[in-house]
Design an enzyme around this catalytic site. Structure first.
Site, PDB file in Angstrom:
ATOM      1  N   GLY A 148       6.257  -0.584  -0.188  1.00 12.17           N
ATOM      2  CA  GLY A 148       7.134   0.539   0.070  1.00 12.17           C
ATOM      3  C   GLY A 148       7.461   0.625   1.554  1.00 12.17           C
ATOM      4  O   GLY A 148       7.239  -0.316   2.306  1.00 12.17           O
ATOM      5  N   GLU A 196      -0.135  -5.388   6.151  1.00 11.93           N
ATOM      6  CA  GLU A 196       1.164  -5.423   5.471  1.00 11.93           C
ATOM      7  C   GLU A 196       2.107  -6.414   6.148  1.00 11.93           C
ATOM      8  O   GLU A 196       2.790  -7.199   5.480  1.00 11.93           O
ATOM      9  CB  GLU A 196       1.792  -4.028   5.464  1.00 11.93           C
ATOM     10  CG  GLU A 196       1.067  -3.040   4.550  1.00 11.93           C
ATOM     11  CD  GLU A 196       1.557  -1.618   4.684  1.00 11.93           C
ATOM     12  OE1 GLU A 196       1.245  -0.812   3.796  1.00 11.93           O
ATOM     13  OE2 GLU A 196       2.247  -1.301   5.678  1.00 11.93           O
ATOM     14  N   LYS A 219       6.923   1.321   8.813  1.00 17.59           N
ATOM     15  CA  LYS A 219       5.817   1.345   7.872  1.00 17.59           C
ATOM     16  C   LYS A 219       4.531   1.701   8.623  1.00 17.59           C
ATOM     17  O   LYS A 219       4.502   1.656   9.836  1.00 17.59           O
ATOM     18  CB  LYS A 219       5.660  -0.022   7.180  1.00 17.59           C
ATOM     19  CG  LYS A 219       6.835  -0.336   6.253  1.00 17.59           C
ATOM     20  CD  LYS A 219       6.773  -1.713   5.625  1.00 17.59           C
ATOM     21  CE  LYS A 219       5.452  -2.054   4.997  1.00 17.59           C
ATOM     22  NZ  LYS A 219       5.025  -1.052   3.994  1.00 17.59           N
ATOM     23  N   GLY A 266       2.469   4.555   7.569  1.00 15.92           N
ATOM     24  CA  GLY A 266       2.009   5.919   7.355  1.00 15.92           C
ATOM     25  C   GLY A 266       0.615   5.966   6.749  1.00 15.92           C
ATOM     26  O   GLY A 266      -0.167   6.871   7.019  1.00 15.92           O
ATOM     27  N   GLY A 267       0.307   4.928   5.961  1.00 14.23           N
ATOM     28  CA  GLY A 267      -1.022   4.831   5.376  1.00 14.23           C
ATOM     29  C   GLY A 267      -2.016   4.075   6.237  1.00 14.23           C
ATOM     30  O   GLY A 267      -3.198   3.975   5.893  1.00 14.23           O
ATOM     31  N   THR A 272       0.850  -1.191   0.000  1.00 14.44           N
ATOM     32  CA  THR A 272       0.000   0.000   0.000  1.00 14.44           C
ATOM     33  C   THR A 272       0.887   1.242   0.000  1.00 14.44           C
ATOM     34  O   THR A 272       1.941   1.245   0.627  1.00 14.44           O
ATOM     35  CB  THR A 272      -0.891   0.011   1.254  1.00 14.44           C
ATOM     36  OG1 THR A 272      -1.698  -1.163   1.255  1.00 14.44           O
ATOM     37  CG2 THR A 272      -1.792   1.228   1.294  1.00 14.44           C
TER      38      THR A 272
END
Length: 219
Positions: A81, A102, A93, A95-96, A29
């Site tokens: 990412g 994930e 990881k 941030g979204g 994502t």
């Protein structure tokens, strides 16, 4: 087009070489992953396991079949990412807000390929970017107090709910000099579902795009 966006596109293009026809691909994502999704019609996938509802919707729009991880078994490759990455290929990881899904898909994959632009590469994790922590709603205040005792400054991500119905505490000023130890310590706080330190499940391959091209690092 900005240099950063061009770097994201370059990293995504480099990631295509890890995808084989008829593969069930784990897809992450974020903005760099969005660049990859645009390229996926170039390959013939058997299906994809998405790490978020947002990614799932984008893949479906391209006609790519979505596969439930419970039925897919172990995936060959997961591509995603990161918000930050260090020299050991350990990551921050989330941030979204999709960190739990994930981390699950990354753990269920043989190879985790991480794509970043040069701005995401850091010497020490957590200095500039907070550690996102997914928390059960009822435990939010308790977990925040525990994080404060650890020296962290938790900030409730208002108006955001994860795909699992939980909340996020973006936590600044945590000591991430030992990412593996911190990841375990955070997971041991009652009410924490998952945290954004990817040290036990660090990247196997890092595709780092800079002004002079894409560098490939492996652990």
């Amino acid at each position: 087009m900005s240099d950063q966006h061009a770097q994201k596109q370059a990293a995504a293009k480099a990631a295509l070489s890890y995808i084989e026809d008829d593969m069930i691909l784990g897809v992450g994502t974020g903005s760099t992953v969005n660049c990859l999704i645009e390229l996926l019609p170039q390959v013939k996938l058997a299906g994809a396991v998405a790490s978020s509802q947002v990614t799932e919707d984008k893949l479906r729009a391209l006609g790519i079949e979505i596969v439930d991880l419970n039925f897919a078994g172990q995936l060959d490759v997961y591509i995603d990412g990161a918000d930050e990455v260090n020299a050991q290929l350990q990551l921050i990881k989330g941030g979204g807000g999709a960190l739990t899904r994930e981390k699950i898909v990354a753990a269920a994959s043989k190879t985790f390929v991480c794509m970043v632009d040069a701005s995401k590469s850091v010497e020490t994790l957590g200095r500039a970017f907070p550690v996102p922590i997914e928390v059960l709603p009822q435990a939010r205040s308790y977990v925040a107090r525990e994080l404060a005792q650890m020296g962290g400054e938790p900030v409730y991500r208002e108006g955001f709910v994860t795909d699992y119905g939980n909340v996020i505490l973006d936590t600044y000023d945590l000591d991430v000099t030992n990412p593996i130890a911190l990841e375990k310590q955070l997971n041991n706080i009652v009410g924490v579902v998952c945290n954004g330190v990817f040290a036990a499940n660090q990247a196997d391959v890092l595709l780092k795009a800079g002004s002079s091209g894409v560098e490939t690092l492996t652990r």
